[in-house]
Design a protein around this motif. Structure first.
Motif, PDB file in Angstrom:
ATOM      1  N   LEU A 141      -5.455   3.919  -5.371  1.00  0.00           N
ATOM      2  CA  LEU A 141      -5.347   2.550  -4.891  1.00  0.00           C
ATOM      3  C   LEU A 141      -6.593   1.747  -5.245  1.00  0.00           C
ATOM      4  O   LEU A 141      -7.720   2.238  -5.100  1.00  0.00           O
ATOM      5  CB  LEU A 141      -5.155   2.520  -3.375  1.00  0.00           C
ATOM      6  CG  LEU A 141      -3.777   2.900  -2.826  1.00  0.00           C
ATOM      7  CD1 LEU A 141      -3.828   2.932  -1.308  1.00  0.00           C
ATOM      8  CD2 LEU A 141      -2.707   1.925  -3.292  1.00  0.00           C
ATOM      9  N   ARG A 142      -6.381   0.542  -5.686  1.00  0.00           N
ATOM     10  CA  ARG A 142      -7.480  -0.387  -5.912  1.00  0.00           C
ATOM     11  C   ARG A 142      -7.350  -1.533  -4.917  1.00  0.00           C
ATOM     12  O   ARG A 142      -6.316  -2.209  -4.864  1.00  0.00           O
ATOM     13  CB  ARG A 142      -7.450  -0.952  -7.329  1.00  0.00           C
ATOM     14  CG  ARG A 142      -8.524  -2.025  -7.548  1.00  0.00           C
ATOM     15  CD  ARG A 142      -8.342  -2.759  -8.852  1.00  0.00           C
ATOM     16  NE  ARG A 142      -8.932  -4.083  -8.770  1.00  0.00           N
ATOM     17  CZ  ARG A 142      -8.717  -5.044  -9.657  1.00  0.00           C
ATOM     18  NH1 ARG A 142      -7.905  -4.843 -10.659  1.00  0.00           N
ATOM     19  NH2 ARG A 142      -9.278  -6.213  -9.525  1.00  0.00           N
ATOM     20  N   ARG A 143      -8.371  -1.730  -4.135  1.00  0.00           N
ATOM     21  CA  ARG A 143      -8.350  -2.792  -3.121  1.00  0.00           C
ATOM     22  C   ARG A 143      -8.856  -4.099  -3.717  1.00  0.00           C
ATOM     23  O   ARG A 143      -9.681  -4.113  -4.631  1.00  0.00           O
ATOM     24  CB  ARG A 143      -9.170  -2.377  -1.902  1.00  0.00           C
ATOM     25  CG  ARG A 143      -8.634  -1.084  -1.289  1.00  0.00           C
ATOM     26  CD  ARG A 143      -9.222  -0.733   0.051  1.00  0.00           C
ATOM     27  NE  ARG A 143      -8.607   0.503   0.529  1.00  0.00           N
ATOM     28  CZ  ARG A 143      -7.456   0.571   1.187  1.00  0.00           C
ATOM     29  NH1 ARG A 143      -6.803  -0.553   1.460  1.00  0.00           N
ATOM     30  NH2 ARG A 143      -6.967   1.729   1.574  1.00  0.00           N
ATOM     31  N   GLU A 160       0.809  -1.217   0.000  1.00  0.00           N
ATOM     32  CA  GLU A 160       0.000   0.000   0.000  1.00  0.00           C
ATOM     33  C   GLU A 160       0.841   1.265   0.000  1.00  0.00           C
ATOM     34  O   GLU A 160       0.596   2.189  -0.786  1.00  0.00           O
ATOM     35  CB  GLU A 160      -0.955   0.008   1.201  1.00  0.00           C
ATOM     36  CG  GLU A 160      -1.870   1.218   1.222  1.00  0.00           C
ATOM     37  CD  GLU A 160      -2.966   1.113   2.272  1.00  0.00           C
ATOM     38  OE1 GLU A 160      -3.749   2.077   2.409  1.00  0.00           O
ATOM     39  OE2 GLU A 160      -3.045   0.057   2.944  1.00  0.00           O
ATOM     40  N   GLU A 197       1.102   4.009  -3.023  1.00  0.00           N
ATOM     41  CA  GLU A 197       0.804   5.436  -2.879  1.00  0.00           C
ATOM     42  C   GLU A 197       1.987   6.288  -3.331  1.00  0.00           C
ATOM     43  O   GLU A 197       1.802   7.380  -3.877  1.00  0.00           O
ATOM     44  CB  GLU A 197       0.430   5.737  -1.431  1.00  0.00           C
ATOM     45  CG  GLU A 197      -0.946   5.184  -1.049  1.00  0.00           C
ATOM     46  CD  GLU A 197      -1.365   5.567   0.356  1.00  0.00           C
ATOM     47  OE1 GLU A 197      -0.478   5.893   1.165  1.00  0.00           O
ATOM     48  OE2 GLU A 197      -2.581   5.523   0.636  1.00  0.00           O
ATOM     49  N   ILE A 216      -4.480  -5.117  -1.285  1.00  0.00           N
ATOM     50  CA  ILE A 216      -4.221  -4.087  -2.290  1.00  0.00           C
ATOM     51  C   ILE A 216      -3.809  -4.729  -3.602  1.00  0.00           C
ATOM     52  O   ILE A 216      -2.866  -5.530  -3.652  1.00  0.00           O
ATOM     53  CB  ILE A 216      -3.101  -3.124  -1.826  1.00  0.00           C
ATOM     54  CG1 ILE A 216      -3.478  -2.452  -0.497  1.00  0.00           C
ATOM     55  CG2 ILE A 216      -2.810  -2.083  -2.899  1.00  0.00           C
ATOM     56  CD1 ILE A 216      -4.671  -1.539  -0.577  1.00  0.00           C
TER      57      ILE A 216
END
Length: 253
Positions: A162-164, A143, A147, A172
């Motif tokens: 961010l795509r979870r 993560e 970022e 992530i």
């Protein structure tokens, strides 16, 4: 391009490669090994050229999809050097990309293109209403590192977030954008490295990533210039024929 970078620049770019499709570890707990894995020979070539420029070091082995270095003295020296630059060569725990902050814009842009060529993707599909859906992304399960990548991209006008993903242990998947302006901005500052090809996917596997990117941008611009009125009503065959013609005229038909 590599020849225009300083030795210090090459060390930072090597770190980028190790934090994407690279590997760092110790052989029998004694001395470092640096490796890079890719089915794309262009990326293997770059890893080799960076090591040669930064450390005058020749590879220990190169295969069809891997290259590695495990020379006791030279690799130990390189390890001390690279750790001093980034603090952590483990992509799962490396906190950020601070080592790129002092680089000039040319190096930063090349770092982004290099990282995207390894871990990045661009795709095109259709929404339920028949309109164009584009997606630009960068796979990164860390993560904080994701970022950090997103911040560097924002500096170049590409706003990825961010795509979870619950299926990934860290939760992530990476960073992504679907905005047409972001796709255009990425293509404007160079896109992927020339010649690097799509490794997975049913429709464009083996095609240059930049060819797919340019097709997306060209299609977006034709829509904005009102050259494709009513395209949302096209059959899938007609739609993909249009896209194929943008990627490669030989794909039309």
């Amino acid at each position: 391009m590599i020849n225009s970078f300083s030795e210090e620049d090459c060390k930072r770019l090597l770190t980028v490669m190790l934090l994407t499709d690279g590997y760092f570890g110790f052989v029998n707990g004694r001395y470092p090994k640096f490796a890079y894995y890719s089915n794309d020979p262009i990326l293997l070539d770059i890893f080799e050229k960076l090591f040669l420029k930064a450390y005058s070091m020749k590879r220990s082995h190169r295969g069809a999809s891997e290259i590695y270095y495990k020379q006791i003295g030279p690799c130990t020296n390189a390890y001390s050097d690279l750790i001093a630059i980034c603090g952590d060569l483990n992509k799962k725990t490396c906190p950020d990309l601070h080592f790129l902050s002092g680089c000039n814009r040319e190096v930063k842009r090349f770092a982004l293109r290099l990282g995207m060529s390894a871990e990045g993707y661009v795709s095109v599909s259709r929404k339920d209403n028949g309109s164009l859906r584009t997606l630009l992304g960068f796979a990164c399960a860390n993560e904080r590192l994701g970022e950090a990548w997103a911040k560097l991209f924002r500096d170049e006008g590409v706003n990825m977030r961010l795509r979870r993903d619950a299926h990934v242990s860290t939760g992530i998947h990476g960073i992504e954008t679907v905005a047409h302006d972001d796709i255009i901005a990425f293509e404007r500052f160079g896109g992927f490295l020339d010649g690097v090809r799509v490794q997975k996917g049913k429709r464009f596997k083996g095609v240059e990533k930049n060819a797919v990117l340019r097709a997306c941008v060209a299609f977006i611009k034709r829509i904005r210039e009102k050259q494709l009125r009513g395209y949302t009503a096209d059959s899938d065959a007609v739609f993909w024929n249009r896209i194929g013609a943008e990627v490669d005229p030989a794909m039309q038909g």
